[in-house]
Scaffold this motif. Sequence first.
Motif, PDB file in Angstrom:
ATOM      1  N   GLN A  91       2.341   5.532  10.878  1.00  0.00           N
ATOM      2  CA  GLN A  91       1.049   5.934  11.457  1.00  0.00           C
ATOM      3  C   GLN A  91       0.407   6.909  10.482  1.00  0.00           C
ATOM      4  O   GLN A  91       1.081   7.855  10.065  1.00  0.00           O
ATOM      5  CB  GLN A  91       1.245   6.710  12.763  1.00  0.00           C
ATOM      6  N   PRO A  92      -0.858   6.721  10.138  1.00  0.00           N
ATOM      7  CA  PRO A  92      -1.463   7.681   9.201  1.00  0.00           C
ATOM      8  C   PRO A  92      -1.522   9.087   9.789  1.00  0.00           C
ATOM      9  O   PRO A  92      -1.798   9.252  10.979  1.00  0.00           O
ATOM     10  CB  PRO A  92      -2.869   7.126   8.965  1.00  0.00           C
ATOM     11  N   GLU A  93      -1.202  10.081   8.964  1.00  0.00           N
ATOM     12  CA  GLU A  93      -1.409  11.459   9.396  1.00  0.00           C
ATOM     13  C   GLU A  93      -2.898  11.770   9.285  1.00  0.00           C
ATOM     14  O   GLU A  93      -3.675  10.955   8.791  1.00  0.00           O
ATOM     15  CB  GLU A  93      -0.599  12.415   8.519  1.00  0.00           C
ATOM     16  N   GLN A  94      -3.300  12.953   9.729  1.00  0.00           N
ATOM     17  CA  GLN A  94      -4.693  13.363   9.548  1.00  0.00           C
ATOM     18  C   GLN A  94      -4.981  13.475   8.060  1.00  0.00           C
ATOM     19  O   GLN A  94      -4.148  13.987   7.309  1.00  0.00           O
ATOM     20  CB  GLN A  94      -4.917  14.722  10.205  1.00  0.00           C
ATOM     21  N   ASN A  95      -6.140  13.022   7.625  1.00  0.00           N
ATOM     22  CA  ASN A  95      -6.496  13.048   6.204  1.00  0.00           C
ATOM     23  C   ASN A  95      -5.410  12.402   5.346  1.00  0.00           C
ATOM     24  O   ASN A  95      -5.015  12.931   4.317  1.00  0.00           O
ATOM     25  CB  ASN A  95      -6.744  14.476   5.727  1.00  0.00           C
ATOM     26  N   ALA A  96      -4.940  11.270   5.797  1.00  0.00           N
ATOM     27  CA  ALA A  96      -3.830  10.600   5.106  1.00  0.00           C
ATOM     28  C   ALA A  96      -4.210  10.167   3.693  1.00  0.00           C
ATOM     29  O   ALA A  96      -5.360   9.834   3.417  1.00  0.00           O
ATOM     30  CB  ALA A  96      -3.392   9.381   5.914  1.00  0.00           C
ATOM     31  N   VAL A  97      -3.204  10.182   2.852  1.00  0.00           N
ATOM     32  CA  VAL A  97      -3.326   9.555   1.532  1.00  0.00           C
ATOM     33  C   VAL A  97      -3.281   8.043   1.742  1.00  0.00           C
ATOM     34  O   VAL A  97      -2.512   7.548   2.566  1.00  0.00           O
ATOM     35  CB  VAL A  97      -2.144  10.013   0.641  1.00  0.00           C
ATOM     36  N   PHE A  98      -4.121   7.300   1.018  1.00  0.00           N
ATOM     37  CA  PHE A  98      -4.081   5.838   1.140  1.00  0.00           C
ATOM     38  C   PHE A  98      -4.522   5.202  -0.181  1.00  0.00           C
ATOM     39  O   PHE A  98      -5.587   5.533  -0.709  1.00  0.00           O
ATOM     40  CB  PHE A  98      -5.004   5.394   2.282  1.00  0.00           C
ATOM     41  N   SER A  99      -3.700   4.316  -0.666  1.00  0.00           N
ATOM     42  CA  SER A  99      -4.023   3.606  -1.920  1.00  0.00           C
ATOM     43  C   SER A  99      -4.898   2.390  -1.658  1.00  0.00           C
ATOM     44  O   SER A  99      -5.370   1.770  -2.598  1.00  0.00           O
ATOM     45  CB  SER A  99      -2.736   3.135  -2.590  1.00  0.00           C
ATOM     46  N   ASP A 100      -5.075   2.054  -0.364  1.00  0.00           N
ATOM     47  CA  ASP A 100      -5.609   0.753   0.021  1.00  0.00           C
ATOM     48  C   ASP A 100      -4.588  -0.313  -0.418  1.00  0.00           C
ATOM     49  O   ASP A 100      -3.552   0.021  -0.979  1.00  0.00           O
ATOM     50  CB  ASP A 100      -6.988   0.497  -0.596  1.00  0.00           C
TER      51      ASP A 100
ATOM     52  N   GLY B  86     -10.568   3.387   3.687  1.00  0.00           N
ATOM     53  CA  GLY B  86     -10.337   3.071   2.278  1.00  0.00           C
ATOM     54  C   GLY B  86      -9.531   4.109   1.533  1.00  0.00           C
ATOM     55  O   GLY B  86      -8.904   4.989   2.133  1.00  0.00           O
ATOM     56  N   MET B  87      -9.568   4.008   0.229  1.00  0.00           N
ATOM     57  CA  MET B  87      -8.712   4.823  -0.626  1.00  0.00           C
ATOM     58  C   MET B  87      -8.986   6.315  -0.455  1.00  0.00           C
ATOM     59  O   MET B  87     -10.135   6.735  -0.332  1.00  0.00           O
ATOM     60  CB  MET B  87      -8.960   4.426  -2.079  1.00  0.00           C
ATOM     61  N   SER B  88      -7.892   7.074  -0.425  1.00  0.00           N
ATOM     62  CA  SER B  88      -8.031   8.519  -0.220  1.00  0.00           C
ATOM     63  C   SER B  88      -6.843   9.250  -0.832  1.00  0.00           C
ATOM     64  O   SER B  88      -5.726   8.739  -0.845  1.00  0.00           O
ATOM     65  CB  SER B  88      -8.098   8.779   1.291  1.00  0.00           C
ATOM     66  N   GLY B  89      -7.085  10.419  -1.363  1.00  0.00           N
ATOM     67  CA  GLY B  89      -6.000  11.261  -1.861  1.00  0.00           C
ATOM     68  C   GLY B  89      -5.492  10.908  -3.243  1.00  0.00           C
ATOM     69  O   GLY B  89      -4.479  11.461  -3.689  1.00  0.00           O
ATOM     70  N   GLY B  90      -6.183  10.017  -3.919  1.00  0.00           N
ATOM     71  CA  GLY B  90      -5.769   9.636  -5.269  1.00  0.00           C
ATOM     72  C   GLY B  90      -6.734   8.615  -5.826  1.00  0.00           C
ATOM     73  O   GLY B  90      -7.736   8.289  -5.188  1.00  0.00           O
ATOM     74  N   SER B  91      -6.439   8.119  -7.016  1.00  0.00           N
ATOM     75  CA  SER B  91      -7.303   7.110  -7.612  1.00  0.00           C
ATOM     76  C   SER B  91      -6.442   6.090  -8.351  1.00  0.00           C
ATOM     77  O   SER B  91      -5.312   6.374  -8.718  1.00  0.00           O
ATOM     78  CB  SER B  91      -8.297   7.759  -8.573  1.00  0.00           C
TER      79      SER B  91
ATOM     80  N   SER C 200       0.843  -1.191   0.000  1.00  0.00           N
ATOM     81  CA  SER C 200       0.000   0.000   0.000  1.00  0.00           C
ATOM     82  C   SER C 200       0.880   1.243   0.000  1.00  0.00           C
ATOM     83  O   SER C 200       2.083   1.180   0.248  1.00  0.00           O
ATOM     84  CB  SER C 200      -0.921   0.014   1.237  1.00  0.00           C
ATOM     85  N   VAL C 201       0.247   2.370  -0.292  1.00  0.00           N
ATOM     86  CA  VAL C 201       0.866   3.697  -0.187  1.00  0.00           C
ATOM     87  C   VAL C 201       0.044   4.464   0.835  1.00  0.00           C
ATOM     88  O   VAL C 201      -1.174   4.602   0.669  1.00  0.00           O
ATOM     89  CB  VAL C 201       0.837   4.430  -1.550  1.00  0.00           C
ATOM     90  N   ALA C 202       0.688   4.905   1.916  1.00  0.00           N
ATOM     91  CA  ALA C 202      -0.006   5.663   2.957  1.00  0.00           C
ATOM     92  C   ALA C 202       0.880   6.830   3.360  1.00  0.00           C
ATOM     93  O   ALA C 202       2.100   6.779   3.177  1.00  0.00           O
ATOM     94  CB  ALA C 202      -0.286   4.767   4.164  1.00  0.00           C
ATOM     95  N   SER C 203       0.271   7.902   3.895  1.00  0.00           N
ATOM     96  CA  SER C 203       1.085   9.066   4.281  1.00  0.00           C
ATOM     97  C   SER C 203       1.035   9.282   5.792  1.00  0.00           C
ATOM     98  O   SER C 203       0.000   9.106   6.435  1.00  0.00           O
ATOM     99  CB  SER C 203       0.639  10.320   3.540  1.00  0.00           C
ATOM    100  N   SER C 204       2.194   9.655   6.335  1.00  0.00           N
ATOM    101  CA  SER C 204       2.327   9.951   7.763  1.00  0.00           C
ATOM    102  C   SER C 204       2.933  11.343   7.910  1.00  0.00           C
ATOM    103  O   SER C 204       3.237  12.000   6.922  1.00  0.00           O
ATOM    104  CB  SER C 204       3.256   8.924   8.426  1.00  0.00           C
TER     105      SER C 204
END
Length: 221
Positions: A68-77, A154-159, A57-61
């Motif tokens: 640890q996910p940051e607030q409103n983290a990007v997540f590819s799932d 789930g997925m956030s910050g991209g598609s 996965s791709v996640a942002s901290s």
Amino acid sequence: MLFSNIVYTALAQSMTVSAATMMVTVAANNKFQFTPNSVTAQPGDMVAFNFVAQNHSVASSTANKPCQPEQNAVFSDFQPIPGNPNASPNVNAANTPMFMVPITDAQPMYIYCSQAQHCQQGMVMVINPPSANAVSQYANKAAQANNNVSPRGGMSGGSVTNNKAGTNPRNVLGGNAGDAAGTQTTAKGKGKGKAKAKAGANAGAAAGVAALLGGKGKNKH
Ligand SMILES: *[C@@H]1O[C@H](CO)[C@@H](O)[C@H](O)[C@H]1NC(C)=O
């Protein structure tokens, strides 16, 4: 008057084609790594994470709390790649999921894989690192993290789109877009080389984005 109009038009044109797409390979050579692990991107650019093996996965901290996910983290799932990633040729390489993240500001983005202990094991990267050692500092902190946590919801910050053209950025982004791939490597080093490489990447990357968008409607997920 005419002269200044021409200058203005040229400027406006150079601004409209300035968006670049940076490719990041997720799990190249079936290793726990993002390649490259440092990318410089401008607002308006796109970072394309191409998943080529296993289930990552791709996640942002934040910088100080890796894994640890940051607030409103990007997540590819999670983007599992079926089949044997070591098969040669990799039958899946021509149809891999790409997580497209639009870059909206010049702030650093700290990225990790939230699978198992991959974050602790060095599967981290930084978009717009604020210093030359930002990536290694982030990786060192990640190695100490107690837990590796996925963002919720789930997925956030991209598609996600399918990389039907294969994993080679030259194929993905079109004829001239090898320049965009070159930009990644250049951006890793010193800021000096960057402006030049990016200018060269503009035309190809813009064409590449158009090609990607053009292909999108046909994709099945
Ligand atoms: C991928 O990993 C996630 C998180 O560990 C898991 O929930 C999911 O079942 C995995 N998918 C496959 C196909 O292995």
